[in-house]
Every structure is written in C-alpha cells, then in structure tokens.
Design an enzyme around this catalytic site. Sequence first.
Site, PDB file in Angstrom:
ATOM      1  N   ASP A   1       0.864  -1.178   0.000  1.00 26.49           N
ATOM      2  CA  ASP A   1       0.000   0.000   0.000  1.00 26.49           C
ATOM      3  C   ASP A   1       0.907   1.237   0.000  1.00 26.49           C
ATOM      4  O   ASP A   1       1.662   1.451   0.943  1.00 26.49           O
ATOM      5  CB  ASP A   1      -0.871  -0.060   1.269  1.00 26.49           C
TER       6      ASP A   1
ATOM      7  N   ASP B   1      -2.895   2.659  -5.898  1.00 26.39           N
ATOM      8  CA  ASP B   1      -1.842   2.662  -4.873  1.00 26.39           C
ATOM      9  C   ASP B   1      -1.784   1.380  -4.043  1.00 26.39           C
ATOM     10  O   ASP B   1      -1.195   1.383  -2.960  1.00 26.39           O
ATOM     11  CB  ASP B   1      -2.024   3.875  -3.948  1.00 26.39           C
ATOM     12  N   GLU B   2      -2.357   0.309  -4.528  1.00 23.44           N
ATOM     13  CA  GLU B   2      -2.451  -0.890  -3.717  1.00 23.44           C
ATOM     14  C   GLU B   2      -2.418  -2.145  -4.576  1.00 23.44           C
ATOM     15  O   GLU B   2      -3.073  -2.194  -5.614  1.00 23.44           O
ATOM     16  CB  GLU B   2      -3.793  -0.841  -2.967  1.00 23.44           C
TER      17      GLU B   2
END
Length: 387
Positions: A35, A135-136
């Site tokens: 993350d 973002d993950e």
Amino acid sequence: MPEEGLVGGGRLTERTGEQGSVPKERASRIVMLVDLDSFYASVEEQRHPELRGRPVVICMFSGRTEDSGAVATANYRARALGVKAGMPIPLAKRLVKEGDAVFLPADREHYREVSDRIMEILGEEADALEQVSIDEAYLDVTARTGGLWREAERIASQIKGRIREQEGVTCSIGIGPNKFVAKMATSRQKPDGLTIVREEEVQEFLAPLLVEELHGVGPKTAEALREMGVITAKDLAQVDVQELVGIFGEARGVYLKEIARGIDPSPVAKRERTQFSRIATLKEDTRDEDAIMERMVELGDQLERKLTETNVGFRTLSIILIDTRLRTHTKSETLPHSRSVREKIPIVRRLLQEWLAEQGASLVRRVGVRVSNLSHVGSQRTLTDFG
DNA sequence: AATGATACTCGGC
DNA sequence: TTACGGCCGAGTATCATT
C-alpha cells in the site's frame, strides 16, 4: 543465512516461539499487500521537495466555485490537523488555517505513470500480482519464498528499497496467509510499515479488533452486529454462521464468519477492468434535460476516446446522476455490443428522460456516463465477446 | 427451483 | 455553522429463462 527453524512436515511443537519467532513449518500460502503511503501527496513531495515537512492536501477541484471540491488525499502532517480524504476543501482549509499547509490539484495522469512503474517492480517480485487500485496491490509470493516467512520479509524489504530508490516514495506492507490477513496486517503499521502475521498468529492478531475495523465491514454491517452484541472479531468468530446468514444473506453471512476467523480462500488473481466512467460537476444545479445532455455528450465522447485507446467494446450503458443532497442515482440499459458511445446518445437521452419523470423534484449537481459489460475487441476474448 | 443476467446501490481510495 | 470528487469493484434484489 540464518536457519529457518523448520520442523519436518507438520510435526507439532505446541508453543509459539517466544524469542525469535520460529515458525513450525512452511506456510501453504504467503500473500503480501503493498500500500503506497498517502500516494498522491508523496508523489508531489517527491517532485517538489520544498513541500516536505509541510501539510500537503491533494484536491479534486470541481470548478463550480473557487474552493468547491473534495480532498483526494493528505499527507500525515495534514492528517494530524484533522484533514481526511473525501472532506470538502473549504473544511480542510479551515482546519489548517494559519498553518503553512499547501493545497494542490490532483494530477492523476502523472500519478498513474508513477503507479505503473511501481506495479512493474511489484510484478517482478511476485508469483502473481493483483492490482487493487492506483496505490495498492496484492502479491502472492508462496512459490518464490518456498512458504518461508523470513524469505517473504526479505522480499518485502527489497520491495520497499526499490520503490524508495526508484520513485522516492514509501509504502506499507502487510504479510499473511491470505489476502484478508495481509490487508489487516498492513493497517497495523503505517506509514512505511512492515507487519507479518503468521498462520499461528492470526487468531490473536484479529481477536481484539473491533468489527468495524475489519476490511469489508462498513458502518451498516457494524451497526447490525453491535445490536447483536458483537463488538470484536473474536465475538464475530463465535457467532453461528446460520445466524449471520439469516441476517446478512448467504454470501455475506459466510464471508463475515470466515474473515472473523482469518479465513480467505480468494486467490491473488489479475483483475480485468470491468467498467469505465466519466463524471463531472455541473456549473449549477438543474433538471433541464438539454443542459444535462450537453454535458453527458461531452463525457460520452471522452469515454469513447478511452474505449478506442484501450480497444474495448461494451454492452451496458449507464447514466449517473448525483442530486443536490449528494445521493447517487443510476439508470442503465444492456444493448447489443458496441464500441461507440456517440451512436448511443438517443439511449442516454431516453434514460435521462425516464429518470427526470420518476424524480419529480430533485435537482442534479453532478452527472456521469458509464460503460460496463466490457469486451476486448482486438486481442483476447471475454465471456461477453461474441465476435 | 435453479441459474444466469440485469439494474441499481454502496462504500473504498 | 456550512462547506462536497472522480473514479473503481462488490454486493444484492429482481427478472428472465430453463
């Protein structure tokens, strides 16, 4: 290289190692969640080093008035002042006033490029990669670690180093025996965290967590559980699955019972895009059909360019309307396969007319167009591709 | 009754 | 005291088909 302290296949030594965490055997699966920490803000700090040390708030300005819009993300300095994602920009400004906070418009194209390069690194470090958002991503590292947690930890450190070196941003990583535990482990320590929850530690790790902290449990589910006297994950794990199924339905009831026990069989699998949408805020609230249509045609054209670029066709066309009270409404229709949004404009207009007729009073604040039920035209087929 | 498709809402980031 | 984005995928109720 330190010994991993293996005990040959499944022999039981009933005690969790107290000094040095010595796992008893190879894990059957090791999953990692990476993350990127307050990603948009971190990227801006990276390319504008003078921002470092100041509260940074990344905004989606709607253009309606000077400050109308919402916060996309904020760095930890801004969060400490109470700024949160989703918050109205004027409220964020009030919270940080007289500080040296900086408000920047989101540059999503740039963040997408940085994200793509990072995802490439992650792909090199994993047996399988599942990108969840910009973002993950989940990584299955079972094969390359041979099921050894220590090896997974080494890979995680390597990933952190590569991302920091190459892109100048930090990330938080959670490692567990499945996606759910990896996700919960990530939340344990951020930013720049690294948390490992081994199979034999799952129960003690989850037990004290409040049900609303569990991934997949929102305010509504949490409230229903609270009324049953279920407060923690431990409580939830002890509820009879049939009782949960009775209240939440089959799929959700079983899911709740499983995650409370740290069970999540879902594989780390590449995700296909399932929809594209474009949405925009109107200059003024209205329920004028032509004014709304004008904007929807623009959005449809943008969408059509996107479809052409990605070589994708669609079958389901939807309109999205957000009223003055910020309630979302949708109307959709499934059609014969198409690649052109423009040629479906009469359908868009009809859906809008239907909605306006049904919704006698509401004024519209934001409008959008969405295509789903996608098929890849040029390359591989999907289930909905009948070409 | 079972299955799959569709329409719509919800919530995460 | 209010203030308010642009995406995405998952979940679920309901409908159509067999």
